[in-house]
Design a protein around this motif. Structure first.
Motif: not given
Length: 215
Positions: A165-183
């Protein structure tokens, strides 16, 4: 004494580059490696030859963390006594540490940003995520608010539904893969497919036993 202090300072400074909260075994490994590389530092009368070094190094790391807290290190701040339950307010309780492969576990805020400014960007994201053909703008905003998300996850451990609810933009393939790489600094898809290739023969055998057409 000055030599010992200088050695401990150097060791602590090097250790925190990798982990702010090393485990007991990891500190012991460092102490053991120290006397192994420099036998002249071995402690006479000690069963291991490095027990005192281990104890001193643990105290030195604790002092180093206090310095980091004064400098605003977010990982140390999140583990401070002020952020722990009143009935369990001890340094050892619930220490939050990075898991395996979490390279950017608790990053600092970007220069010139604060929790308030990044929260404002998050609120704008809720509006921008509804716009079409807006992927690049969303990606830039998600990149900028990465530290804000990480501290929220570590500090609050929110439920997935609340986090979505707070971060809806995160829940798509592009952003999930980007977040994984950031971490982790690792490409999620490359990692996934390499592991899939490694287990493909076993998966084929399992699939064959179940019957049906493979492919």
């Amino acid at each position: 004494m000055r030599l010992k202090t200088a050695i401990l300072d150097s060791l602590a400074e090097e250790i925190v580059k990798y982990k702010v909260y090393p485990s007991d075994n990891e500190v012991e490994e460092v102490a053991e490696a120290l006397v192994s590389s420099h036998p002249c530092l071995k402690e006479p009368g000690s069963a291991t030859g490095y027990g005192g070094w281990k104890v001193s190094l643990k105290y030195k790391l604790a002092n180093y963390r206090r310095k980091l807290k004064r400098l605003g290190c977010p990982e140390v701040e999140l583990n401070s006594l002020t952020n722990k339950p009143v009935d369990k307010c001890t340094p050892a309780y619930g220490v939050k540490k990075p898991r395996r492969a979490q390279v950017n576990y608790c990053p600092t805020y970007p220069s010139g940003e604060s929790a308030e400014t990044l929260e404002k960007i998050r609120e704008n994201l809720l509006l921008d995520v509804r716009k079409r053909n807006n992927e690049d703008t969303l990606a830039a905003m998600m990149e900028k608010t990465f530290a804000h998300r990480r501290q929220e996850v570590i500090r609050d451990a929110p439920l997935i539904a609340d986090y979505k609810t707070r971060w809806p933009a995160l829940f798509c393939v592009r952003e999930l893969t980007a977040e994984f790489k950031r971490i982790t600094t690792v490409s999620l898809l490359s990692k996934f497919f390499s592991k899939l290739d490694a287990h493909s023969s076993k998966l084929m055998r399992v699939s064959g036993k179940k019957g049906g057409v493979q492919g």
